[in-house]
Design a protein around this motif. Structure first.
Motif, PDB file in Angstrom:
ATOM      1  N   GLU A   1       0.849  -1.420   0.023  1.00  0.00           N
ATOM      2  CA  GLU A   1       0.116   0.013   0.109  1.00  0.00           C
ATOM      3  C   GLU A   1       0.953   1.394  -0.040  1.00  0.00           C
ATOM      4  OE1 GLU A   1      -2.279  -0.428   3.573  1.00  0.00           O
ATOM      5  OE2 GLU A   1      -0.590   0.191   4.812  1.00  0.00           O
TER       6      GLU A   1
ATOM      7  N   HIS B   1      -3.902   3.380   0.328  1.00  0.00           N
ATOM      8  CA  HIS B   1      -4.284   2.782  -1.153  1.00  0.00           C
ATOM      9  C   HIS B   1      -3.582   1.602  -1.460  1.00  0.00           C
ATOM     10  CE1 HIS B   1      -5.489   2.524  -5.426  1.00  0.00           C
ATOM     11  NE2 HIS B   1      -4.352   2.798  -5.765  1.00  0.00           N
TER      12      HIS B   1
ATOM     13  N   ASP C   1      -1.664  -0.806  -3.899  1.00  0.00           N
ATOM     14  CA  ASP C   1      -1.330  -0.511  -5.181  1.00  0.00           C
ATOM     15  C   ASP C   1      -0.672  -1.365  -6.045  1.00  0.00           C
ATOM     16  OD1 ASP C   1       1.128  -1.227  -3.767  1.00  0.00           O
ATOM     17  OD2 ASP C   1       2.243   0.467  -4.310  1.00  0.00           O
TER      18      ASP C   1
END
Length: 537
Positions: A427, A436, A438
């Motif tokens: 993340e 988020h 990734d």
């Protein structure tokens, strides 16, 4: 052929009793008259050498249909009567119970005792067993025999016998010490394990057990091994204690060429753990008998290889000449790591192999086999020599197996060890501080112990790492862990081709000197998925 191999291994039946292929009995007594000299490994070695020069005689089942069709739930109803155990009237603290034939155990093994250097068979008696509520024609047992034996010894309380060793099926055996429960198994020999063709399971055909003296705290027994490709003579010396110790002397003769021979094999189970995303429907954080392979090389390197439950059969090889030790270990003893009151994975021992003498050039190999549940032993480890001696010359392997819950005690105190490996979806933190995912993979490796606890906060500890060509390193951060007084390495990578393997290594270095064991990890093909919805089941 791969599917055949996996199916064959998946047939390995556990449920707290190791079941592989049956042991078999010789047609006649090997030592019909008592030897005039002290019975020893030499006697069994001579027999094994002679047997290797003869054509292999495949065993023939003697089971009547009612025993051959028996399911496991019925088989375990057949238990030894405690008032009929061997040596029940003797002062020795050791007693012997026996396993009955049935199910996969289709041919009997011959069991004899050695008393004052005289050999006498322990005859099969159905009256030694409680058959529970099984509806059997008792006449069906008249021509049956023993499938194996159990060793009982008061390891937990002086007034209570505990089963401390089980010998049952092919060349399998298990041992436990004080406060432990059965987990992984050892074997006498492994042949063609991890290949696309079916594995060959050598079997112990006959046992000779020395009757212990009243003051003895150890039990000695011998075994004759036979298979299509090899024969072997074994001497075992069992010392039950807090951590049980089993000394093994093996003399193996090749009858036919093999593609791979495994010395001192260990067999275990790994379903999932913190390093591999688990089934969200399972309440247990981890489910395994062992969670890693530990190796002490002849060059004095310590390696820790966390286990996987792969999508396909995975084979790892470590060139280890004259190994100093290796074993399948259960690191992490906290009950909260498993949360299982029924099977108590927190009490299952590790098995550490300590070779005696130089074993020469060879490899420690690890075979990981996919399994959908915990009923299959899907992990195998062993040492395989680079070259085998000529036919007629024995392979000599002497080693000690330590069955222990003191995993830290098996690693040198001069090095930090890997306490745990955690896997997570990679993340990034966005500008709005929201995390988020990734598409990368993250691994957190906690090193602790050894010299780390005494280092000042500003010690220049560095992470020495390498990652194979199939992955890109996005981040590698090392930071002190004040909770464990160790260090945590955080490695984030992006896998290039998820259908190919990824190899990673990491160790801690201080002033140019390695101060930890080497973390060696493999991401098997098809398992480089980073989101929980894609987790390996």
């Amino acid at each position: 052929m791969l599917a055949v191999f996996v199916a064959r291994r998946a047939a390995s039946f556990r449920n707290r009793l190791q079941i592989a292929l049956p042991g078999v009995a010789l047609a006649g007594c090997l030592f019909g008259v008592a030897p005039a000299h002290a019975f020893s490994l030499d006697d069994v070695t001579a027999r094994a050498k002679k047997l290797a020069g003869q054509p292999y005689a495949a065993p023939v089942s003697n089971l009547p249909p009612v025993f051959a069709r028996m399911q496991f739930a019925d088989y375990i109803k057949i238990q030894p009567k405690m008032d009929q155990v061997e040596w029940k009237g003797d002062a020795t603290p050791f007693k012997l119970g026996f396993y009955h034939q049935g199910m996969h155990f289709s041919t009997p093994v011959r069991i004899s005792e050695v008393v004052d250097n005289r050999v006498q068979e322990i005859r099969y008696e159905p009256g030694r067993f409680d058959f529970g509520d099984l509806k059997l024609d008792r006449a069906a047992t008249n021509k049956l025999g023993y499938a194996g034996f159990r060793v009982m010894y008061p390891v937990n309380r002086a007034d209570k016998l505990d089963e401390v060793m089980s010998v049952l099926g092919a060349s399998y055996f298990r041992v436990i010490g004080k406060g432990q429960v059965y987990g992984l198994s050892a074997r006498g020999l492994a042949i063609n394990t991890g290949l696309s063709e079916p594995e060959e399971f050598p079997a112990f055909r006959e046992f000779w057990i020395e009757r212990p003296k009243p003051q003895d705290k150890h039990l000695v027994f011998y075994a004759l091994l036979d298979s299509q490709s090899a024969t072997g003579a074994y001497r075992f010396e069992l010392r039950p204690d807090n951590n049980a110790v089993l000394k093994v002397q093996a003399r193996v003769f090749m009858r036919n060429p093999v593609k791979k021979l495994g010395i001192a094999p260990l067999t275990s189970m790994f379903l999932f753990g913190p390093n591999q995303m688990r089934d969200a429907n399972n309440f247990r954080p981890a489910l395994h008998d062992s969670n890693g392979l530990s190796i002490h090389t002849g060059d004095n390197e310590w390696i820790w290889r966390p286990l996987n439950n792969p999508k396909y059969v995975a084979l790892s090889m470590f060139q280890v000449n004259n190994p100093r030790g290796f074993g399948l270990m259960q690191r992490g003893r906290e009950f909260a790591a498993y949360e299982d009151l029924k099977d108590r994975y927190d009490l299952r021992p590790s098995a550490w192999i300590e070779p005696q003498g130089d074993w020469g050039r060879g490899k420690v190999e690890l075979v990981e086999i996919p399994t959908p549940d915990e009923t299959n032993d899907n992990i195998v480890s062993f040492w395989t020599p680079d070259q085998l001696p000529p036919k007629g010359t024995p392979i000599k392997a002497d080693y000690t197996i330590h069955w222990t819950m003191d995993e830290r005690g098996a690693v040198t105190k001069d090095l930090a060890w890997v306490k745990q490996t955690l896997r997570t979806a990679g993340e990034i933190t966005q500008a709005n501080l929201i995390r988020h995912l990734d598409g990368s993979l993250g691994f957190l490796v906690d090193f602790e112990g050894g010299p780390l606890a005494d280092l000042p906060p500003n010690a220049p500890v560095q992470a020495s790492f390498s990652v194979g060509d199939n992955a890109e390193v996005i981040e590698n951060v090392l930071q002190p862990n004040p909770v464990t007084k160790g260090y945590r390495a955080t490695l984030r990578i992006k896998v290039k081709d998820p259908n190919k393997v990824v190899e990673m290594r990491e160790a801690l270095v201080l002033d140019g000197k390695q101060v930890s064991e080497t973390w060696s990890y493999q991401i098997p093909p098809g398992t480089a998925l980073s989101t929980p919805s894609q987790a390996v089941k």
